[in-house]
Scaffold this active site. Structure first.
Site, short mmCIF file in Angstrom:
data_model
loop_
_atom_site.label_atom_id
_atom_site.label_comp_id
_atom_site.label_asym_id
_atom_site.label_seq_id
_atom_site.Cartn_x
_atom_site.Cartn_y
_atom_site.Cartn_z
N ARG A 114 24.43 14.07 -6.53
CA ARG A 114 24.63 13.96 -7.98
C ARG A 114 25.96 13.26 -8.29
NH1 ARG A 114 22.72 16.16 -12.66
NH2 ARG A 114 24.21 16.66 -14.32
N THR A 138 10.65 24.45 -2.99
CA THR A 138 11.51 24.26 -1.81
C THR A 138 12.84 23.68 -2.26
OG1 THR A 138 10.48 22.08 -1.48
CG2 THR A 138 9.57 23.92 -0.22
N GLU A 190 36.67 10.97 -16.03
CA GLU A 190 35.26 11.30 -16.17
C GLU A 190 34.91 12.73 -15.78
OE1 GLU A 190 33.19 8.26 -13.91
OE2 GLU A 190 34.65 6.77 -14.62
N ASP A 244 11.83 16.99 -0.16
CA ASP A 244 10.42 16.69 0.09
C ASP A 244 9.76 16.23 -1.21
OD1 ASP A 244 10.12 19.03 -1.40
OD2 ASP A 244 9.71 20.28 0.36
N PRO A 249 22.03 9.66 -18.44
CA PRO A 249 20.89 10.26 -19.13
C PRO A 249 21.03 11.77 -19.19
CG PRO A 249 20.28 9.62 -16.90
CD PRO A 249 21.66 9.07 -17.14
N HIS A 294 26.35 9.96 -10.62
CA HIS A 294 27.18 9.97 -11.82
C HIS A 294 28.37 9.01 -11.71
CE1 HIS A 294 25.79 13.63 -14.28
NE2 HIS A 294 24.81 13.23 -13.50
N ASP A 295 28.76 8.68 -10.50
CA ASP A 295 29.79 7.66 -10.34
C ASP A 295 29.22 6.27 -10.59
OD1 ASP A 295 32.32 6.52 -9.63
OD2 ASP A 295 31.51 6.05 -7.65
N HIS A 321 15.72 15.50 -7.62
CA HIS A 321 15.66 16.86 -8.16
C HIS A 321 14.80 17.79 -7.31
CE1 HIS A 321 16.98 15.72 -12.53
NE2 HIS A 321 17.95 15.68 -11.65
N ASN A 376 29.38 15.85 -16.88
CA ASN A 376 30.01 16.14 -15.59
C ASN A 376 30.72 17.48 -15.52
OD1 ASN A 376 29.24 13.56 -14.78
ND2 ASN A 376 31.21 12.63 -15.32
N GLY A 425 29.83 1.25 -12.46
CA GLY A 425 29.57 0.90 -11.08
C GLY A 425 30.11 1.91 -10.08
#
Length: 320
Positions: free
Chosen positions: A64, A243, A90, A248, A165, A68-69, A195, A96, A74
């Site tokens: 994550r 899981t 940030e 997966d 987002p 987020h970076d 996720h 964040n 960029g």
């Protein structure tokens, strides 16, 4: 013969063009540190193996952090910078402040890398490698990480607030946000598969389980047990109900069963354009793994603008 040679040169240029990006015309290559810091990838892998063994959730956290970076100006490690008198960084931006973690893991890796290769490896490259290893250590694919990024000398909280987002995003909003970064709808759906690991705060999915209509009743009832309508904002729940510590395709199966934890997750399977890809990924783990690795490479090639001041930070939390 001459025409063939020209075609070959054009094809080579097309392959290499995406790797020329960002400040100071950086050239990204998987072999960037092979001579200058040959132990780099071993150091990062070993440190991430220890971190994930101690807390499997940390793998999702580092992944994550990388996302987020890269989505804010960029992949330049700007997310790692503490606030200064000259800029508000940030770390405490809305997306964040309560969800990005793992800064201490990156600091530990950076210290080990500096001991082996002084002032050579950027924090941005360390984050990219750590994200790849996080995925692989939890059962996901691996890929050759393109290296050669440099670290930004500033950060922008306002950019973080406007570029990332949210859990309440619509499908159209997600496609537009990812599209603005040069990532296709297919890339977006594959990357959303991240996720399949990690946990989320009650505050980010409360509206989904209490107000959405396209949610499985038993799943909503389960989540309501630890996420009341008022209070308990920080209580965690697994994003993938099946899981949560293994990379997966059950995330996509959950979407097909209306068990996406976030509104934005379920938007991928709600009678829209990405329903087909969700079904493809849930039935074909190899296709998902390949698409995810490819999309991570594309996201990792996002570079800051050419006029962004950069350096190789000695301490990821502050400029030199």
């Amino acid at each position: 013969m001459a025409a063939t040679a020209v075609r070959c040169l054009l094809m080579a240029a097309a392959v290499l063009a995406p790797l020329f990006a960002g400040s100071e015309g950086a050239f990204l290559s998987s072999k960037f540190y092979d001579r200058r810091c040959p132990s780099l990838q071993t150091i990062v892998r070993s440190a991430m193996a220890q971190a994930v063994a101690a807390e499997p959730r940390m793998g999702a956290s580092i992944l994550r952090l990388f996302f987020h970076d890269c989505f804010v100006n960029g992949c330049d490690a700007s997310i790692l910078l503490d606030d200064t008198a000259n800029f508000t960084g940030e770390k405490n931006a809305g997306p964040n402040a309560n969800s990005v973690r793992g800064y201490d893991v990156i600091d530990t890796i950076k210290a080990q890398v500096e001991a082996a290769c002084k002032a050579t490896v950027s924090c941005a490259d360390i984050v990219a490698l750590a994200a790849r290893d996080s995925v692989n250590l939890l059962g996901g694919p691996t890929w050759a990480v393109q290296l050669g990024r440099r670290d930004a000398r500033n950060a922008s909280q306002s950019a973080a607030n406007s570029n990332l987002p949210s859990a309440g995003s619509s499908l159209a909003g997600l496609i537009a946000t990812f599209g603005s970064k040069g990532l296709s709808a297919r890339d977006m759906t594959a990357l959303s598969g991240a996720h399949t690991i990690g946990q989320a705060r009650c505050a980010t999915f409360r509206d989904r389980i209490y107000n959405d209509t396209n949610v499985d009743a038993k799943f909503a009832a389960l989540r309501k047990q630890t996420c009341p309508q008022t209070g308990g904002d920080a209580t965690l729940a697994p994003i993938d109900v099946s899981t949560p510590t293994w990379f997966d395709t059950t995330y996509f199966e959950n979407l097909a069963n209306k068990q996406g934890l976030f509104h934005s997750d379920q938007e991928l399977y709600n009678g829209g354009s990405q329903d087909v890809m969700v079904r493809v990924y849930m039935r074909n783990p190899d296709i998902f793994a390949a698409d995810f690795a490819k999309a991570m490479g594309k996201m990792g090639s996002l570079m800051p603008s050419a006029d962004t001041p950069t350096e190789i930070r000695l301490d990821c939390k502050k400029i030199n």
